[in-house]
Motif scaffolding. Structure first.
Motif, PDB file in Angstrom:
ATOM      1  N   ILE A 144      13.502  30.190  36.127  1.00  0.00           N
ATOM      2  CA  ILE A 144      13.397  30.564  34.712  1.00  0.00           C
ATOM      3  C   ILE A 144      14.614  30.068  33.938  1.00  0.00           C
ATOM      4  O   ILE A 144      14.487  29.556  32.826  1.00  0.00           O
ATOM      5  N   VAL A 145      15.805  30.212  34.526  1.00  0.00           N
ATOM      6  CA  VAL A 145      17.019  29.713  33.860  1.00  0.00           C
ATOM      7  C   VAL A 145      16.926  28.210  33.652  1.00  0.00           C
ATOM      8  O   VAL A 145      17.250  27.696  32.579  1.00  0.00           O
ATOM      9  N   THR A 174      19.414  34.535  29.997  1.00  0.00           N
ATOM     10  CA  THR A 174      18.723  34.507  31.287  1.00  0.00           C
ATOM     11  C   THR A 174      19.697  34.237  32.433  1.00  0.00           C
ATOM     12  O   THR A 174      19.503  34.732  33.536  1.00  0.00           O
ATOM     13  N   ARG A 194      19.183  31.391  24.598  1.00  0.00           N
ATOM     14  CA  ARG A 194      18.306  32.148  25.501  1.00  0.00           C
ATOM     15  C   ARG A 194      18.653  31.872  26.952  1.00  0.00           C
ATOM     16  O   ARG A 194      18.546  32.747  27.811  1.00  0.00           O
ATOM     17  N   GLN A 195      19.094  30.658  27.228  1.00  0.00           N
ATOM     18  CA  GLN A 195      19.474  30.311  28.588  1.00  0.00           C
ATOM     19  C   GLN A 195      20.710  31.094  29.026  1.00  0.00           C
ATOM     20  O   GLN A 195      20.825  31.497  30.180  1.00  0.00           O
ATOM     21  N   THR A 201      14.377  27.243  30.822  1.00  0.00           N
ATOM     22  CA  THR A 201      14.621  27.739  29.470  1.00  0.00           C
ATOM     23  C   THR A 201      15.273  26.633  28.654  1.00  0.00           C
ATOM     24  O   THR A 201      16.275  26.054  29.066  1.00  0.00           O
ATOM     25  N   GLY A 202      14.716  26.343  27.483  1.00  0.00           N
ATOM     26  CA  GLY A 202      15.196  25.223  26.689  1.00  0.00           C
ATOM     27  C   GLY A 202      16.324  25.551  25.729  1.00  0.00           C
ATOM     28  O   GLY A 202      17.283  24.802  25.601  1.00  0.00           O
ATOM     29  N   ASP A 203      16.248  26.677  25.055  1.00  0.00           N
ATOM     30  CA  ASP A 203      17.239  27.052  24.056  1.00  0.00           C
ATOM     31  C   ASP A 203      18.515  27.530  24.748  1.00  0.00           C
ATOM     32  O   ASP A 203      18.463  28.423  25.596  1.00  0.00           O
TER      33      ASP A 203
END
Length: 79
Positions: A18-19, A31, A27-28, A22-24
């Motif tokens: 998931i990390v 996460t 948000r990364q 994650t594109g942004d």
């Protein structure tokens, strides 16, 4: 290996994916902090409290904070 350790290993694998997906960057960083907490619990399950304490301090707090500060500084320079 216990069932709890296998569950935690699975959660750490999913969390790492998931990390990575994650594109942004903001948000990364969040996460990444959750991923650090998952690793902390895994190390506690594997009976390595010293490693868990280090992971909690560095992986769950310092690294995500540094990522957020870097994103903020670099986005300010782009404008």
């Amino acid at each position: 290996m216990t069932a709890l350790a296998l569950i935690m290993l699975t959660l750490v694998g999913v969390g790492g994916s998931i990390v990575a997906l994650t594109g942004d960057p903001k948000r990364q960083a969040v996460t990444l902090s959750v991923y650090g907490l998952l690793l902390t619990v895994l190390f506690m399950v594997l009976q390595a409290p010293d490693v868990a304490l280090s992971q909690f301090a560095v992986g769950s707090a310092i690294v995500p904070l540094m990522v957020l500060l870097t994103v903020r500084i670099t986005s300010g320079r782009r404008r």
